[in-house]
Motif scaffolding. Structure first.
Motif, short mmCIF file in Angstrom:
data_model
loop_
_atom_site.label_atom_id
_atom_site.label_comp_id
_atom_site.label_asym_id
_atom_site.label_seq_id
_atom_site.Cartn_x
_atom_site.Cartn_y
_atom_site.Cartn_z
N VAL A 133 -1.60 -14.07 6.77
CA VAL A 133 -1.16 -15.34 6.19
C VAL A 133 0.34 -15.47 6.40
CG1 VAL A 133 -1.00 -16.71 4.09
CG2 VAL A 133 -2.98 -15.24 4.45
N ILE A 134 0.74 -16.58 6.98
CA ILE A 134 2.17 -16.86 7.16
C ILE A 134 2.51 -18.09 6.32
CG2 ILE A 134 4.02 -17.38 8.78
CD1 ILE A 134 2.35 -16.01 10.94
N THR A 135 3.48 -17.92 5.43
CA THR A 135 3.93 -19.05 4.62
C THR A 135 5.23 -19.58 5.22
OG1 THR A 135 5.13 -17.62 3.07
CG2 THR A 135 2.87 -18.21 2.49
N VAL A 136 5.34 -20.89 5.28
CA VAL A 136 6.55 -21.56 5.75
C VAL A 136 6.99 -22.47 4.60
CG1 VAL A 136 7.52 -23.12 7.48
CG2 VAL A 136 5.70 -21.52 8.13
N GLU A 137 8.17 -22.17 4.04
CA GLU A 137 8.62 -22.90 2.86
C GLU A 137 10.09 -23.26 2.98
OE1 GLU A 137 6.92 -21.33 -1.02
OE2 GLU A 137 7.00 -19.51 0.21
N ASP A 138 10.48 -24.30 2.27
CA ASP A 138 11.91 -24.60 2.19
C ASP A 138 12.52 -23.94 0.95
OD1 ASP A 138 10.86 -26.28 0.28
OD2 ASP A 138 11.51 -28.13 1.23
N PRO A 151 6.39 -14.15 4.98
CA PRO A 151 7.05 -15.34 4.46
C PRO A 151 8.18 -15.79 5.39
CG PRO A 151 7.85 -13.40 3.32
CD PRO A 151 6.84 -12.93 4.34
N LEU A 152 8.19 -17.07 5.75
CA LEU A 152 9.30 -17.65 6.51
C LEU A 152 9.92 -18.73 5.64
CD1 LEU A 152 7.62 -18.08 10.03
CD2 LEU A 152 9.06 -16.20 9.24
N VAL A 153 11.26 -18.76 5.58
CA VAL A 153 11.96 -19.71 4.72
C VAL A 153 12.97 -20.49 5.55
CG1 VAL A 153 13.40 -20.00 2.66
CG2 VAL A 153 11.68 -18.19 2.74
N ALA A 154 12.87 -21.81 5.49
CA ALA A 154 13.80 -22.67 6.22
C ALA A 154 15.18 -22.60 5.58
CB ALA A 154 13.29 -24.11 6.21
N ASP A 155 16.19 -22.79 6.40
CA ASP A 155 17.55 -22.87 5.89
C ASP A 155 18.31 -23.87 6.76
OD1 ASP A 155 18.25 -21.58 8.27
OD2 ASP A 155 18.57 -19.64 7.32
N ASP A 161 9.99 -27.47 10.86
CA ASP A 161 9.36 -27.69 12.17
C ASP A 161 9.54 -26.47 13.08
OD1 ASP A 161 8.62 -30.20 11.33
OD2 ASP A 161 10.23 -31.23 12.38
N THR A 162 10.76 -25.95 13.14
CA THR A 162 11.04 -24.79 14.00
C THR A 162 10.24 -23.58 13.52
OG1 THR A 162 13.26 -25.61 14.46
CG2 THR A 162 12.87 -23.26 14.84
N LEU A 163 10.18 -23.36 12.21
CA LEU A 163 9.46 -22.20 11.69
C LEU A 163 7.96 -22.32 11.93
CD1 LEU A 163 11.39 -21.41 8.40
CD2 LEU A 163 11.59 -20.32 10.64
N ILE A 164 7.42 -23.51 11.93
CA ILE A 164 6.00 -23.69 12.26
C ILE A 164 5.76 -23.28 13.71
CG2 ILE A 164 4.15 -25.39 12.59
CD1 ILE A 164 5.27 -26.83 10.09
N GLN A 165 6.65 -23.65 14.59
CA GLN A 165 6.53 -23.23 16.00
C GLN A 165 6.60 -21.71 16.10
OE1 GLN A 165 9.64 -25.33 18.04
NE2 GLN A 165 8.54 -27.28 17.99
N VAL A 177 2.07 -24.23 4.66
CA VAL A 177 3.34 -24.94 4.74
C VAL A 177 3.58 -25.59 3.39
CG1 VAL A 177 4.65 -26.76 5.90
CG2 VAL A 177 3.01 -25.38 7.21
N ALA A 178 4.67 -25.22 2.75
CA ALA A 178 5.01 -25.75 1.44
C ALA A 178 6.41 -26.31 1.52
CB ALA A 178 4.93 -24.65 0.39
N SER A 179 6.49 -27.62 1.53
CA SER A 179 7.79 -28.25 1.67
C SER A 179 7.78 -29.66 1.11
CB SER A 179 8.21 -28.29 3.14
OG SER A 179 9.34 -29.10 3.31
#
Length: 185
Positions: A133-138, A151-155, A161-165, A177-179
């Motif tokens: 499971v990969i989470t992409v969150e802000d 866990p991937l966190v936008a900054d 968008d980049t982290l989803i890629q 994707v939680a944003s």
């Protein structure tokens, strides 16, 4: 002037610094020692040029202790009023479990404080721990505690968008994707 001091303190506590004319918002988290332990507070600040009143706006949110961390409570017939605003019945829990089994896409939406994160955490507990499971969150809220999760966190440098890629190249079984920013577009 006192509010500006509070904003500066929030900037220091979150490590995000002071909002400026060029970057008029501050979003972050900090730990706060409360009477029953430490809680993580989410802070959001918008300064003068973004607000209709011309004054800075500060919002602080702390997590609410919730007993809605397992779908089994609903499946066992527990259908009290929930933070989500309506009773959740055993049928809803069964529907969600079946959707997870089929690896269907789920979309969870709602207003601030409506229970989206609480529901998502309960759903995540139902996912097979062998699934990658990969989470992409802000804002990091879905800490899974699963050794097979990433866990991937936008900054400021990397957008949702980049982290989803990026996560598409990480062999995910499931992507979460939680944003709020993504949902608003």
């Amino acid at each position: 002037s006192e509010l500006r001091e509070v904003i500066d303190t929030i900037g220091r506590l979150t490590g995000r610094g002071r909002p400026t004319f060029d970057k008029p918002t501050l979003d972050g988290r900090f730990d706060f020692a409360a009477g029953t332990g430490t809680v993580t507070v989410r802070a959001s600040v918008a300064i003068d040029r973004l607000t209709g009143s011309g004054n800075p706006v500060v919002t602080l949110r702390k997590p609410v202790a919730s007993g809605f961390d397992r779908l089994s409570k609903w499946a066992d017939g527990w259908s009290h009023e929930t933070p989500f605003g309506a009773p959740l019945t055993p049928g809803v829990a069964t529907f969600i479990r079946e959707a997870l089994r089929r690896k269907a896409n789920l979309l969870i939406v709602g207003g601030t404080g409506s229970g989206k994160t609480s529901l998502m955490k309960a759903i995540l507990r139902e996912i097979d721990p062998r699934d990658r499971v990969i989470t992409v969150e802000d804002s990091p809220e879905l800490l899974l505690g699963n050794p097979n999760s990433i866990p991937l966190v936008a900054d400021g440098d990397y957008s949702i968008d980049t982290l989803i890629q990026v996560c598409m190249r990480m062999r995910p079984d499931r992507i979460i994707v939680a944003s709020a920013a993504r949902a608003a577009r």
